[in-house]
Design an enzyme around this catalytic site. Structure first.
Site, PDB file in Angstrom:
ATOM      1  N   GLN A   1       0.829  -1.211   0.000  1.00 59.60           N
ATOM      2  CA  GLN A   1       0.000   0.000   0.000  1.00 59.60           C
ATOM      3  C   GLN A   1       0.867   1.268   0.000  1.00 59.60           C
ATOM      4  O   GLN A   1       0.425   2.327   0.464  1.00 59.60           O
ATOM      5  CB  GLN A   1      -0.952  -0.008   1.200  1.00 59.60           C
ATOM      6  CG  GLN A   1      -2.120  -0.968   1.021  1.00 59.60           C
ATOM      7  CD  GLN A   1      -2.909  -0.691  -0.254  1.00 59.60           C
ATOM      8  OE1 GLN A   1      -3.074   0.465  -0.654  1.00 59.60           O
ATOM      9  NE2 GLN A   1      -3.398  -1.731  -0.910  1.00 59.60           N
ATOM     10  N   SER A   2       2.055   1.174  -0.525  1.00 62.72           N
ATOM     11  CA  SER A   2       2.952   2.332  -0.538  1.00 62.72           C
ATOM     12  C   SER A   2       2.370   3.503  -1.338  1.00 62.72           C
ATOM     13  O   SER A   2       1.992   3.351  -2.512  1.00 62.72           O
ATOM     14  CB  SER A   2       4.281   1.910  -1.153  1.00 62.72           C
ATOM     15  OG  SER A   2       5.019   3.045  -1.572  1.00 62.72           O
ATOM     16  N   ASN A   3       2.316   4.662  -0.675  1.00 63.03           N
ATOM     17  CA  ASN A   3       1.886   5.883  -1.377  1.00 63.03           C
ATOM     18  C   ASN A   3       2.939   6.306  -2.381  1.00 63.03           C
ATOM     19  O   ASN A   3       2.632   6.815  -3.451  1.00 63.03           O
ATOM     20  CB  ASN A   3       1.704   7.027  -0.366  1.00 63.03           C
ATOM     21  CG  ASN A   3       0.625   6.728   0.637  1.00 63.03           C
ATOM     22  OD1 ASN A   3      -0.491   6.409   0.264  1.00 63.03           O
ATOM     23  ND2 ASN A   3       0.961   6.811   1.920  1.00 63.03           N
TER      24      ASN A   3
ATOM     25  N   CYS B   1       5.081   4.424  -4.051  1.00 61.23           N
ATOM     26  CA  CYS B   1       5.059   3.601  -5.265  1.00 61.23           C
ATOM     27  C   CYS B   1       3.928   4.042  -6.185  1.00 61.23           C
ATOM     28  O   CYS B   1       4.113   4.160  -7.400  1.00 61.23           O
ATOM     29  CB  CYS B   1       4.901   2.120  -4.895  1.00 61.23           C
ATOM     30  SG  CYS B   1       6.396   1.451  -4.146  1.00 61.23           S
TER      31      CYS B   1
END
Ligand SMILES: Cc1ncc(COP(=O)(O)O)c(C=O)c1O
Length: 339
Positions: free
Chosen positions: A76-78, A80
């Site tokens: 859930q990386s913002n 990325c």
């Protein structure tokens, strides 16, 4: 012969200046003037603080003729997702190394990253331990295929990325000259502390008067302080910026919670409370922890951070959705009509 330093490559991506909004009800409740800088609204899919960093990182990538951006993070990386959005916007390719297996269903940031065309390499825990090598392997693969890679470490945590928050600090100074408050303290979420370092540089270079305080949401305090120190040193060495490490790097510590893939009820309560009190949505694993820490500090002592305090909302809204079950349980516990 001119001795002026060459300009730092930058590509304009952010919708800036971002708005400053006073949190009216919360200010009254806490007995301080509490404002929020809506850096969640920097644009390109609400990419928050990452867009400011990517202006410089992608500027450097384009200066090196890169055609593929490679980065890593949680599923859930913002960051990325922001890299995926910027790549799509500029006609570049994005390759993401993500911690964990492919989930049964795409959701939140991962869904958006895939929608935007990013290719994903899922990493086992063992691979994740040597993720820097995985990034280099991916870069080698891109080169073998005839492309030109540019590697962005997790969270855009490099001195080049931190320049984005020097820009944010300059923006706060400009806004103060045009009627916005001159804040006593600016509070920001810290994963690496790169954004914190950028704001500290603005104190020295751009005349930002506010004290800078960050709230670590994952790393222990010492690691954040060491990183901030390192970035400021690099800004001096690499870009010749006239900055020094301040005697003290101020943190509100103790809000790391349970990492970035799980959430506790108190963090969800912070998300719900601000949404209802002021109509602003935080994300559960970054900004809610930081904002919760700020509010608790002010409840204990409304004067702790001066009279005018600004919280920088660094984005992350899409990670609300993967927590739909936990949020749903919390919200379902209430009466339909309150008496
Ligand atoms: C929403 C949000 N806020 C804050 C941060 C932290 O930024 P930094 O690594 O500059 O401390 C991140 C990135 O990890 C983020 O996604």
């Amino acid at each position: 012969m001119s001795t002026a330093a060459p300009p730092i490559p930058r590509v304009e991506l952010a919708q800036a200046p971002t708005p400053l909004v006073q949190l009216e009800r919360l200010s009254q409740e806490l007995g301080v003037e509490l404002w929020i800088k809506r850096d969640d609204l920097t644009g390109l899919l609400e990419s928050g603080n990452k867009i400011r960093k990517l202006e410089f990182l992608v500027g450097e990538a384009l200066a090196q003729n890169a055609d593929t951006l490679i980065t890593c993070g949680t599923r859930q990386s913002n960051c990325c997702r922001a890299v995926a959005a910027v790549a799509a916007r500029l006609g570049l390719r994005a390759v993401l190394a993500l911690k964990g297996d492919r989930p049964d269903e795409y959701d939140g940031n991962l869904l958006l990253s895939r929608l935007l065309g990013a290719r994903v390499r899922y990493c086992s825990d063992r691979e994740w331990e040597r993720v820097d090598e995985v990034l280099q392997d991916l870069a080698a693969e891109v080169r073998r295929a005839g492309g030109t890679p540019y590697v962005i470490p997790e969270s855009g945590a490099t001195v080049t990325g931190a320049l984005g928050y020097l820009g944010c600090g300059q923006e706060l100074v400009h806004q103060a000259r045009h009627g916005a408050p001159a804040f006593d303290t600016v509070v920001i979420t810290a994963f690496s502390g790169g954004s914190h370092a950028g704001l500290l540089m603005a104190r020295q270079i751009a005349g930002l008067g506010a004290e800078i305080v960050s709230v670590p949401i994952a790393w222990e305090a010492k690691r954040v302080r060491d990183y901030v120190t390192d970035v400021i040193g690099q800004a001096r060495g690499r870009y010749g910026l006239p900055v020094t490490v301040p005697d003290e790097i101020h943190l509100i510590d103790g809000y790391q919670g349970t990492g970035r893939t799980r959430v506790r009820e108190e963090e969800l309560q912070t998300v719900v409370r601000l949404a209802r009190q002021e109509g602003i949505v935080l994300d559960p694993v970054y900004t809610a922890k930081a904002f919760g820490g700020l509010v608790e500090t002010l409840r204990r002592d409304p004067k702790a951070l001066g009279r005018r305090v600004c919280f920088v909302h660094t984005g992350g809204i899409f990670s609300v959705f993967p927590f739909r079950a936990e949020l749903g349980r919390l919200l379902d516990g209430e009466a339909l009509i309150e008496s």
